[in-house]
Design a protein around this motif. Structure first.
Motif, PDB file in Angstrom:
ATOM      1  N   PHE B  42      -5.780 -11.408  29.428  1.00 38.27           N
ATOM      2  CA  PHE B  42      -6.282 -12.767  29.283  1.00 38.27           C
ATOM      3  C   PHE B  42      -7.136 -12.843  28.015  1.00 38.27           C
ATOM      4  O   PHE B  42      -7.518 -11.803  27.467  1.00 38.27           O
ATOM      5  CB  PHE B  42      -7.080 -13.155  30.529  1.00 38.27           C
ATOM      6  N   PRO B  43      -7.435 -14.069  27.550  1.00 35.31           N
ATOM      7  CA  PRO B  43      -8.188 -14.185  26.291  1.00 35.31           C
ATOM      8  C   PRO B  43      -9.495 -13.407  26.325  1.00 35.31           C
ATOM      9  O   PRO B  43     -10.143 -13.312  27.367  1.00 35.31           O
ATOM     10  CB  PRO B  43      -8.444 -15.692  26.198  1.00 35.31           C
ATOM     11  N   GLY B  44      -9.834 -12.844  25.186  1.00 32.73           N
ATOM     12  CA  GLY B  44     -11.099 -12.138  25.061  1.00 32.73           C
ATOM     13  C   GLY B  44     -10.984 -10.644  25.288  1.00 32.73           C
ATOM     14  O   GLY B  44     -11.989  -9.939  25.267  1.00 32.73           O
ATOM     15  N   VAL B  45      -9.760 -10.153  25.506  1.00 32.80           N
ATOM     16  CA  VAL B  45      -9.574  -8.711  25.684  1.00 32.80           C
ATOM     17  C   VAL B  45      -9.082  -8.114  24.365  1.00 32.80           C
ATOM     18  O   VAL B  45      -8.136  -8.619  23.766  1.00 32.80           O
ATOM     19  CB  VAL B  45      -8.562  -8.413  26.812  1.00 32.80           C
ATOM     20  N   GLN B  46      -9.749  -7.072  23.924  1.00 36.22           N
ATOM     21  CA  GLN B  46      -9.485  -6.491  22.606  1.00 36.22           C
ATOM     22  C   GLN B  46      -8.712  -5.182  22.737  1.00 36.22           C
ATOM     23  O   GLN B  46      -9.145  -4.276  23.435  1.00 36.22           O
ATOM     24  CB  GLN B  46     -10.841  -6.242  21.919  1.00 36.22           C
ATOM     25  N   LEU B  47      -7.558  -5.096  22.069  1.00 33.49           N
ATOM     26  CA  LEU B  47      -6.797  -3.849  22.020  1.00 33.49           C
ATOM     27  C   LEU B  47      -7.068  -3.167  20.686  1.00 33.49           C
ATOM     28  O   LEU B  47      -7.050  -3.829  19.649  1.00 33.49           O
ATOM     29  CB  LEU B  47      -5.293  -4.130  22.086  1.00 33.49           C
ATOM     30  N   THR B  48      -7.266  -1.849  20.675  1.00 26.96           N
ATOM     31  CA  THR B  48      -7.352  -1.163  19.387  1.00 26.96           C
ATOM     32  C   THR B  48      -5.950  -1.072  18.785  1.00 26.96           C
ATOM     33  O   THR B  48      -4.948  -1.221  19.490  1.00 26.96           O
ATOM     34  CB  THR B  48      -7.906   0.273  19.513  1.00 26.96           C
ATOM     35  N   ASP B  49      -5.901  -0.834  17.471  1.00 25.91           N
ATOM     36  CA  ASP B  49      -4.603  -0.715  16.805  1.00 25.91           C
ATOM     37  C   ASP B  49      -3.799   0.448  17.379  1.00 25.91           C
ATOM     38  O   ASP B  49      -2.587   0.371  17.525  1.00 25.91           O
ATOM     39  CB  ASP B  49      -4.796  -0.553  15.291  1.00 25.91           C
ATOM     40  N   VAL B  50      -4.487   1.531  17.738  1.00 25.03           N
ATOM     41  CA  VAL B  50      -3.772   2.687  18.298  1.00 25.03           C
ATOM     42  C   VAL B  50      -3.205   2.320  19.672  1.00 25.03           C
ATOM     43  O   VAL B  50      -2.063   2.673  20.003  1.00 25.03           O
ATOM     44  CB  VAL B  50      -4.714   3.911  18.400  1.00 25.03           C
ATOM     45  N   ALA B  51      -3.982   1.584  20.469  1.00 27.08           N
ATOM     46  CA  ALA B  51      -3.481   1.175  21.783  1.00 27.08           C
ATOM     47  C   ALA B  51      -2.219   0.323  21.622  1.00 27.08           C
ATOM     48  O   ALA B  51      -1.227   0.523  22.333  1.00 27.08           O
ATOM     49  CB  ALA B  51      -4.565   0.402  22.537  1.00 27.08           C
ATOM     50  N   ILE B  52      -2.229  -0.620  20.662  1.00 26.99           N
ATOM     51  CA  ILE B  52      -1.047  -1.464  20.434  1.00 26.99           C
ATOM     52  C   ILE B  52       0.153  -0.586  20.068  1.00 26.99           C
ATOM     53  O   ILE B  52       1.247  -0.749  20.608  1.00 26.99           O
ATOM     54  CB  ILE B  52      -1.321  -2.502  19.316  1.00 26.99           C
ATOM     55  N   ALA B  53      -0.074   0.360  19.168  1.00 21.30           N
ATOM     56  CA  ALA B  53       1.030   1.229  18.728  1.00 21.30           C
ATOM     57  C   ALA B  53       1.600   2.015  19.906  1.00 21.30           C
ATOM     58  O   ALA B  53       2.818   2.073  20.109  1.00 21.30           O
ATOM     59  CB  ALA B  53       0.536   2.186  17.637  1.00 21.30           C
ATOM     60  N   VAL B  54       0.724   2.587  20.717  1.00 10.42           N
ATOM     61  CA  VAL B  54       1.175   3.409  21.839  1.00 10.42           C
ATOM     62  C   VAL B  54       1.893   2.562  22.880  1.00 10.42           C
ATOM     63  O   VAL B  54       2.928   2.961  23.426  1.00 10.42           O
ATOM     64  CB  VAL B  54      -0.035   4.154  22.464  1.00 10.42           C
ATOM     65  N   LEU B  55       1.367   1.378  23.174  1.00 11.00           N
ATOM     66  CA  LEU B  55       2.012   0.501  24.159  1.00 11.00           C
ATOM     67  C   LEU B  55       3.427   0.143  23.713  1.00 11.00           C
ATOM     68  O   LEU B  55       4.362   0.118  24.523  1.00 11.00           O
ATOM     69  CB  LEU B  55       1.175  -0.773  24.362  1.00 11.00           C
ATOM     70  N   MET B  56       3.595  -0.138  22.408  1.00  9.39           N
ATOM     71  CA  MET B  56       4.933  -0.472  21.907  1.00  9.39           C
ATOM     72  C   MET B  56       5.840   0.753  21.941  1.00  9.39           C
ATOM     73  O   MET B  56       6.989   0.670  22.352  1.00  9.39           O
ATOM     74  CB  MET B  56       4.846  -1.056  20.497  1.00  9.39           C
ATOM     75  N   ASP B  57       5.302   1.897  21.498  1.00 11.57           N
ATOM     76  CA  ASP B  57       6.128   3.105  21.437  1.00 11.57           C
ATOM     77  C   ASP B  57       6.570   3.552  22.832  1.00 11.57           C
ATOM     78  O   ASP B  57       7.684   4.061  23.008  1.00 11.57           O
ATOM     79  CB  ASP B  57       5.368   4.250  20.760  1.00 11.57           C
ATOM     80  N   GLN B  58       5.688   3.395  23.821  1.00 15.38           N
ATOM     81  CA  GLN B  58       6.017   3.865  25.171  1.00 15.38           C
ATOM     82  C   GLN B  58       6.772   2.801  25.970  1.00 15.38           C
ATOM     83  O   GLN B  58       7.091   3.027  27.139  1.00 15.38           O
ATOM     84  CB  GLN B  58       4.735   4.229  25.927  1.00 15.38           C
ATOM     85  N   GLY B  59       6.981   1.641  25.369  1.00 22.14           N
ATOM     86  CA  GLY B  59       7.713   0.589  26.073  1.00 22.14           C
ATOM     87  C   GLY B  59       6.975   0.055  27.292  1.00 22.14           C
ATOM     88  O   GLY B  59       7.587  -0.347  28.272  1.00 22.14           O
ATOM     89  N   ILE B  60       5.637   0.046  27.244  1.00 23.33           N
ATOM     90  CA  ILE B  60       4.879  -0.541  28.357  1.00 23.33           C
ATOM     91  C   ILE B  60       4.761  -2.046  28.121  1.00 23.33           C
ATOM     92  O   ILE B  60       4.222  -2.483  27.109  1.00 23.33           O
ATOM     93  CB  ILE B  60       3.485   0.094  28.477  1.00 23.33           C
ATOM     94  N   GLU B  61       5.314  -2.806  29.047  1.00 23.22           N
ATOM     95  CA  GLU B  61       5.324  -4.256  28.895  1.00 23.22           C
ATOM     96  C   GLU B  61       3.889  -4.769  28.799  1.00 23.22           C
ATOM     97  O   GLU B  61       3.067  -4.537  29.687  1.00 23.22           O
ATOM     98  CB  GLU B  61       6.063  -4.870  30.089  1.00 23.22           C
ATOM     99  N   THR B  62       3.580  -5.458  27.705  1.00 22.63           N
ATOM    100  CA  THR B  62       2.230  -5.969  27.459  1.00 22.63           C
ATOM    101  C   THR B  62       2.299  -7.465  27.216  1.00 22.63           C
ATOM    102  O   THR B  62       2.935  -7.919  26.263  1.00 22.63           O
ATOM    103  CB  THR B  62       1.596  -5.261  26.243  1.00 22.63           C
ATOM    104  N   ILE B  63       1.668  -8.223  28.103  1.00 23.09           N
ATOM    105  CA  ILE B  63       1.810  -9.675  28.096  1.00 23.09           C
ATOM    106  C   ILE B  63       0.457 -10.336  27.863  1.00 23.09           C
ATOM    107  O   ILE B  63      -0.544  -9.918  28.446  1.00 23.09           O
ATOM    108  CB  ILE B  63       2.399 -10.141  29.444  1.00 23.09           C
ATOM    109  N   PHE B  64       0.444 -11.348  27.001  1.00 20.83           N
ATOM    110  CA  PHE B  64      -0.773 -12.110  26.754  1.00 20.83           C
ATOM    111  C   PHE B  64      -0.652 -13.467  27.459  1.00 20.83           C
ATOM    112  O   PHE B  64       0.332 -14.184  27.258  1.00 20.83           O
ATOM    113  CB  PHE B  64      -0.965 -12.352  25.254  1.00 20.83           C
ATOM    114  N   LEU B  65      -1.644 -13.786  28.300  1.00 17.74           N
ATOM    115  CA  LEU B  65      -1.659 -15.093  28.963  1.00 17.74           C
ATOM    116  C   LEU B  65      -2.776 -15.950  28.372  1.00 17.74           C
ATOM    117  O   LEU B  65      -3.761 -15.428  27.847  1.00 17.74           O
ATOM    118  CB  LEU B  65      -1.876 -14.931  30.470  1.00 17.74           C
TER     119      LEU B  65
END
Lengths: 336, 336
Positions: B42-65
């Motif tokens: 939900f709004p106001g949650v901060q992902l680090t750049d490394v977290a974004i990279a890992v989530l994409m690489d591992q195919g973990i579905e990440t959804i922004f509401l």
């Protein structure tokens, strides 16, 4: 419109009042959101949560690349396009019409490969027999592609593309200044600086073409030439063909001939098996790539001059229209 | 596998050593990446750049509401699915087969709406005539859907779906405890707490269904019932139909009957025109939604018990198989 590439680890991107604030160690840049059409991020660049939200809401294409220039992923907001384009694309996929489109894309590629060699051949007084021979051979395949438009099978196209690529890369060294050895294409990992530049540059170009395809409402994963192999953005690889020599190969030739880049600007890859671009090499190469993408060319389907980055988008849209209208009205973009 | 919902502004998500570190004001949670299958932000949650990279690489579905629970976007890494599924989906789109699939989805929805009312009817000693009447009316439409499977046009389906929804929402108030008025569905913005819960809950459910559809290799934007309207994830809206009553409506009934939620947990929307869930209401509602999604049900196509969140994914995969095999072997998931 501006494309922004952020290569520097430690860069922070935040949003305030319709602007992106880009903070780096040494400086801060502020750009109005309305002026940005593409944001390309390399590892180590931090987006705030608000920046992510705004980029998705405003439909600004945001692409994440790996350290080696390969496509990692993107922000996917709502599709702002007509899904009928994708339906039309899927109808075309398994048809002879799809293969005919593929034939035009490959025609574009070999035409542009030949043009790169021809330029060099002219510049060097037409004294290089290897260059002359490659130009002739590629020229013959080009003619057969052109005269038999729509008649080749996909396997035949694959064959022609492969043979031309082999001839092309065999003499590509003659386009480069002394001191840069290149004896053919290798990758995963690239084993010399020129191959490293080619791999990295094709990765960056792929990201742009991918973005153009999404903007045109097409599915980047299902192609006409590269067909529907899993785990690959096949249509992006298709459309990229005609632009590889124009954008990446040309940028490498220009950059190396300028003498600015040094072999010391490259470094061994983490695993020691390959060669990577260092941070300076990346910046210099991106500047050269971007300079070509910002150059205006005559875009003959619309009889006007457009920047190359706009031409990529127009060609993607043209592919979409061809699918929608079942028309083979696709002219590859070629260097004249 | 765990689904993680992060609602609290100020939350920071970073990556270290195969784990996500989730820091909030009051606490820190560490979860192994291998255990996460969905991250909803939900709004106001901060992902680090490394977290974004890992989530994409591992195919973990990440959804922004969005704040109102609506789908904003997602991280799109490489597709890890067979593109042939999407090609098959497109082939089915404009066919009577696609409409027959739509008919099954709507059959699932009205069956589950009726089941919700029936439960309440039984619990209250079958004394409520309005409930009885709605159950009979929806039952009649259900029968006509079931007996004429594959025979309705999409317009007829739209009509049946609309009439059933009207009857259902007209008596939905009788499923709720006193003190919560509900006289019918309204939205954009919702004007009372129950409508606010419905809108927000459907937004959250849509995100999950969207994610399941992408995992199943389908194009979420092209549907069978909602067809191909631009700017809408039509297939996600399609598949969501049978799960709306089961997940969202049931969660609301349970939550309000538990007496834990208070009308004071809602607040006026920014523009003053509607009603929104406050942070406590969101947390309580998400807990209830997640509890239902983690509940095991008999999944009859596989004759085994599965968690509801897994059933959503299996139903998406089943839609994909139906398209690939041109088989109408789709049984909607229904409450028995």
């Amino acid at each position: 419109m501006t494309s922004i590439y952020l290569t520097e680890p430690g860069t922070k991107v935040s949003y305030h009042n319709q602007q992106l604030q880009i903070k780096q160690k040494s400086r801060q840049v502020i750009t109005r959101l309305a002026e940005i059409d593409l944001l390309v991020l390399f590892p180590g660049v931090q987006l705030t949560d608000v920046a992510i939200a705004v980029l998705m809401d405003q439909g600004i294409e945001t692409i994440f690349l790996r350290r080696d220039g390969q496509f990692r992923g993107r922000l996917q907001g709502q599709f702002a396009t007509n899904p009928l384009t994708r339906i039309a694309q899927y109808r075309v996929l398994d048809s002879t019409f799809g293969t005919a489109l593929a034939q035009r894309l490959i025609l574009g590629k070999v035409t542009n490969q030949r043009a790169i060699l021809q330029r060099r051949h002219r510049d060097t007084g037409k004294k290089n027999n290897a260059l002359a021979e490659a130009i002739d051979l590629i020229g013959a395949y080009r003619l057969s592609l052109r005269s038999g438009l729509g008649n080749s099978s996909r396997d035949q196209l694959m064959g022609i593309e492969g043979i031309c690529a082999k001839h092309y890369y065999q003499v590509f060294q003659f386009c480069l200044p002394e001191g840069w050895s290149f004896t053919g294409r290798n990758r995963r990992p690239p084993k010399d600086p020129v191959n490293a530049l080619l791999s990295w540059g094709y990765g960056v170009l792929l990201a742009r073409v991918f973005s153009a395809i999404v903007q045109a409402g097409l599915d980047p994963y299902l192609g006409f030439f590269h067909a529907t192999q899993p785990y690959r953005p096949n249509l992006a690889l298709d459309l990229m063909e005609e632009f590889r020599p124009v954008v990446v190969d040309q940028a490498i030739v220009r950059l190396l001939r300028s003498g600015i880049l040094d072999p010391l600007d490259f470094e061994p890859s983490y695993d020691g098996l390959g060669i990577w671009l260092g941070i300076t090499a990346k910046k210099l190469f991106l500047t050269e790539l971007e300079s070509i993408l910002q150059t205006s060319f005559l875009y003959s389907p619309q009889s006007r001059r457009l920047k190359l980055q706009q031409i990529i988008l127009e060609q993607a849209r043209c592919l979409g229209r061809c699918c929608l209208e079942s028309s083979l009205d696709y002219e590859p973009f070629t260097l004249s």
